[in-house]
Each structure stands twice: as C-alpha cells, then as structure tokens.
Design an enzyme around this catalytic site. Structure first.
Site, PDB file in Angstrom:
ATOM      1  N   PRO A  55      -3.866   2.651   1.163  1.00 22.10           N
ATOM      2  CA  PRO A  55      -4.842   2.772   1.759  1.00 22.10           C
ATOM      3  C   PRO A  55      -5.895   1.613   2.277  1.00 22.10           C
ATOM      4  O   PRO A  55      -6.732   1.455   0.960  1.00 22.10           O
ATOM      5  CB  PRO A  55      -5.694   4.232   1.556  1.00 22.10           C
ATOM      6  CG  PRO A  55      -4.792   4.707   0.680  1.00 22.10           C
ATOM      7  CD  PRO A  55      -4.271   3.118  -0.030  1.00 22.10           C
ATOM      8  N   GLU A  56      -6.079   0.819   3.323  1.00 24.68           N
ATOM      9  CA  GLU A  56      -6.549  -0.385   3.209  1.00 24.68           C
ATOM     10  C   GLU A  56      -8.062   0.425   4.394  1.00 24.68           C
ATOM     11  O   GLU A  56      -8.581   1.291   4.398  1.00 24.68           O
ATOM     12  CB  GLU A  56      -6.374  -1.063   4.545  1.00 24.68           C
ATOM     13  CG  GLU A  56      -5.079  -1.622   3.492  1.00 24.68           C
ATOM     14  CD  GLU A  56      -3.557  -2.750   4.177  1.00 24.68           C
ATOM     15  OE1 GLU A  56      -4.400  -3.637   5.451  1.00 24.68           O
ATOM     16  OE2 GLU A  56      -2.940  -2.404   4.281  1.00 24.68           O
ATOM     17  N   LYS A  86     -12.443  -1.142   0.007  1.00 23.86           N
ATOM     18  CA  LYS A  86     -11.159  -0.039   0.505  1.00 23.86           C
ATOM     19  C   LYS A  86     -11.409   1.652  -0.787  1.00 23.86           C
ATOM     20  O   LYS A  86     -11.072   1.578  -0.770  1.00 23.86           O
ATOM     21  CB  LYS A  86      -9.751   0.032  -0.678  1.00 23.86           C
ATOM     22  CG  LYS A  86      -9.022  -1.838   0.448  1.00 23.86           C
ATOM     23  CD  LYS A  86      -8.052  -2.052  -0.104  1.00 23.86           C
ATOM     24  CE  LYS A  86      -7.446  -3.296   0.164  1.00 23.86           C
ATOM     25  NZ  LYS A  86      -6.456  -3.888  -0.668  1.00 23.86           N
ATOM     26  N   ARG A 116      -2.203   7.449  -9.907  1.00 23.99           N
ATOM     27  CA  ARG A 116      -1.448   6.973 -11.120  1.00 23.99           C
ATOM     28  C   ARG A 116      -2.040   5.654 -11.161  1.00 23.99           C
ATOM     29  O   ARG A 116      -2.011   5.025 -12.128  1.00 23.99           O
ATOM     30  CB  ARG A 116       0.215   7.362 -10.778  1.00 23.99           C
ATOM     31  CG  ARG A 116       0.844   8.489 -10.575  1.00 23.99           C
ATOM     32  CD  ARG A 116       0.740   9.275 -12.128  1.00 23.99           C
ATOM     33  NE  ARG A 116       1.331  10.727 -11.236  1.00 23.99           N
ATOM     34  CZ  ARG A 116       1.574  11.922 -12.212  1.00 23.99           C
ATOM     35  NH1 ARG A 116       0.945  11.419 -13.620  1.00 23.99           N
ATOM     36  NH2 ARG A 116       2.116  12.395 -12.654  1.00 23.99           N
ATOM     37  N   ARG A 172       3.981  -9.341  -2.502  1.00 28.28           N
ATOM     38  CA  ARG A 172       3.490  -8.872  -1.700  1.00 28.28           C
ATOM     39  C   ARG A 172       4.319  -9.471  -0.540  1.00 28.28           C
ATOM     40  O   ARG A 172       4.570 -10.590   0.237  1.00 28.28           O
ATOM     41  CB  ARG A 172       2.410  -9.038  -1.525  1.00 28.28           C
ATOM     42  CG  ARG A 172       1.355  -9.138  -1.994  1.00 28.28           C
ATOM     43  CD  ARG A 172       1.093  -7.070  -2.920  1.00 28.28           C
ATOM     44  NE  ARG A 172       0.899  -6.520  -2.104  1.00 28.28           N
ATOM     45  CZ  ARG A 172      -0.087  -6.255  -1.622  1.00 28.28           C
ATOM     46  NH1 ARG A 172      -1.559  -6.243  -2.506  1.00 28.28           N
ATOM     47  NH2 ARG A 172      -0.548  -4.908  -0.523  1.00 28.28           N
TER      48      ARG A 172
END
Length: 269
Positions: A2-3, A58, A110, A259
């Site tokens: 999520p951003e 975030k 996690r 990335r």
C-alpha cells in the site's frame, strides 16, 4: 505494498466506519505485530475511543482518547478488513480490534506492524519522513530545491521516503510515465523543465490514485466496490510485455535497487 493513495483510501473509509467509536475488545494473534507486552497493549487500547484517524506517508495513525496513538504500517502483503465475524476473509488475522459486533481485522502483518506510542514517540518515529506530496505548501519550487540535492537514478529517489513521503513502486512508475521520463534516468541528466513536469505528474497521478481508491483491490468491507479502482488505470505498472497506451511500444521491466521497474522504452526518455 500500500502506498499513499491506498492508505488515504483506508483513512477515508475507516473514518466513516470507526471514528468516535470505542474499542470493545482487542485480540492479538501474533505478538511480533505489536511493540509492547500484549497485556499492556490490550489494557491501553481497550475501552478507548478512536477520536481521529490520520495518514502520514504510508502510515495510518489511530488517535485514541487517552492521547496514545496506534501507528500502522502495512508493508508488503498487509491489508485491513472491517466487518462482522461472518464477513471476515478466510485469512490469518494478526490483530483484531472490536467495535461491538463489528471488527477491524489486520491481515498479512508479517513485515508490517501496529505499534502503540505516546505523542512524543509517534513524532520521533515519523521524523525522518519527507514532505507530503499533496500538501499545498509543497510547491514546485520546494520540489525543485529538494531534487537539486539528489543524485543517482530517478526511481531510487522517488522511493526514498525521506525525500517525499508515500510514493512506492506502483506510483513511481506511473508518475515517470506521465512525465515521459525513464525511471532509470540519472537525476543529474534531467533538466529543470522535465523536473517541473515530474512534479505536475506526481500531483496528478497521486490525486487520480486517491480518486479511484488505489490500485490494491482487496475490499475493505463487504460490498466495497470502489477500492482498487486505480488498478485498471495503470499505464505501465505490472504491464510488462503489453503495448503502451500512448505509442504502442512494448512495456518493459527492469530491476532497480531490487525493485521491479516498468516503463515504455519509446515514449519515456
């Protein structure tokens, strides 16, 4: 992961669902997802009213009436669901906050966390974050000033949370595409005009992401048909091998700083 738009969507939905409600029960199934003794965590959070929910980068901040803050970072794989026990997804729940017969489920924590801090600690934990990109005070001149001190590849800089807070893998790719700049390009090779265009693209893409409730399509509650609406609006992210909507060339994927990076090799220069 999520951003900014995803967390803004969570903030907006949860403000409507749980703002001003009292936490009636706390269930902790994974102690590593929190930062203090579970009994102390429960004692501090249970029976407290959620007086506000804010976002920083975030992170989500659940403000409690006792002036404590639940600081959430979902990280990779984390998400939330609000509903009754019969409505919850068939997934492992790390933490559950109850509001009577409804519950807020924290799933996939996690790598993520839900930590409890006082106001001073919260401020310290967020002190390294850069400016909010959609803050009206974050002008193009401020952006140009900040990026002038950066070097290296554009993608890496956009992901740096101390540079600007909230941008991650998806939106960095979309911002670069809209600006027509390769994410692999070195910042020193980007002229002032292109840097200004990058700023405008950042504003436009993030606002569009918020308007369409982010790209992650896990529903936040039963009947949620809006969350994830930006996923179908992505121009390059997760579209390797597909034609560019702008020029028809094939979208490619490249790894930068571990990335995955997506871009059009033809119309991004």
């Amino acid at each position: 992961m999520p951003e900014l738009p995803e967390m803004e969507n969570y903030k907006n939905v949860l403000k409507d669902k749980i703002a001003n409600q009292v936490v009636t029960d706390v269930q902790i199934n994974r102690e590593k997802s929190i930062n203090i003794n579970p009994d102390l965590f429960k004692k501090t959070v249970q029976h407290q009213q959620i007086v506000d929910i804010n976002r920083r980068g975030k992170h989500l901040l659940f403000q409690l009436k006792n002036e404590q803050t639940l600081l959430l970072h979902l990280m990779l794989g984390g998400w939330m669901f609000y509903g009754s026990e019969s409505e919850k997804p068939n997934r492992t729940i790390q933490v559950r906050l109850s509001f009577g017969q409804k519950h807020l489920y924290f799933i996939g924590l996690r790598l993520g966390y839900l930590h409890l801090y006082n106001q001073t600690q919260t401020k310290e934990k967020l002190s390294d974050l850069g400016p909010e990109p959609l803050n009206p005070e974050f002008t193009v001149n401020e952006f140009l000033k900040r990026i002038a001190s950066k070097h290296g590849r554009l993608k890496t800089t956009l992901l740096d949370q101390s540079f600007i807070a909230g941008i991650g893998n998806c939106y960095s790719a979309e911002i670069c595409f809209q600006a027509g700049i390769k994410p692999t390009k070195n910042i020193d090779d980007i002229n002032r005009s292109d840097r200004s265009r990058l700023y405008d693209s950042m504003k436009n893409v993030l606002q569009d992401g918020i308007m369409h409730c982010g790209y992650m399509d896990n529903p936040i509650f039963q009947g949620d048909t809006l969350t994830g609406g930006f996923n179908n609006r992505c121009k390059v992210y997760d579209r390797e091998g597909q034609p560019c909507y702008r020029c028809g060339a094939t979208i490619v994927i490249e790894v930068i700083s571990s990335r995955k990076t997506y871009y059009c090799p033809n119309c991004q220069r």
